[in-house]
Scaffold this motif. Structure first.
Motif: not given
Lengths: 70, 70
Positions: A19, A12-13, B12, A15-16, B15, A64
């Protein structure tokens, strides 16, 4: 050299994205990981064949899910 | 001791929550930060008054925006 594209759900962002890049970047043989957040496309390049199961496990480790793989 | 609730937009995922907690947790006088991702509510507790402008700046530093403040 190999290139393969996966589709990953749940990011979603930024940061994701980070990762996923970090975990997939640690898979044996992987030399590069590009992620498009909007589409969920993750492009993995390697210096030889890269095990899709290992990529899937790394994506899962990041939190995820791979919904499409080569 | 003080408690104040802010509404923050743009978070979102977990994180994002961690980033906000980390930045706001570093604001002078802050002793606790609770974040509800679904509503964007950020509850800040302090051992005395906490400057809302400093909280806003910390949220911005994390990459998000305060849309409602006490």
């Amino acid at each position: 050299m190999s290139t393969a594209t996966y589709t990953v759900s749940g990011m979603t962002c930024g940061h994701c994205v980070s990762s996923v890049k970090e975990e997939v970047g640690g898979v044996q043989g992987v030399t590069g990981v590009e992620v498009d957040l909007a589409t969920g496309r993750v492009t993995v390049t390697g210096d030889g064949p890269v095990d899709p199961a290992a990529v899937g496990a790394a994506v899962k480790e990041a939190g995820y899910t791979v919904v499409e793989q080569p």
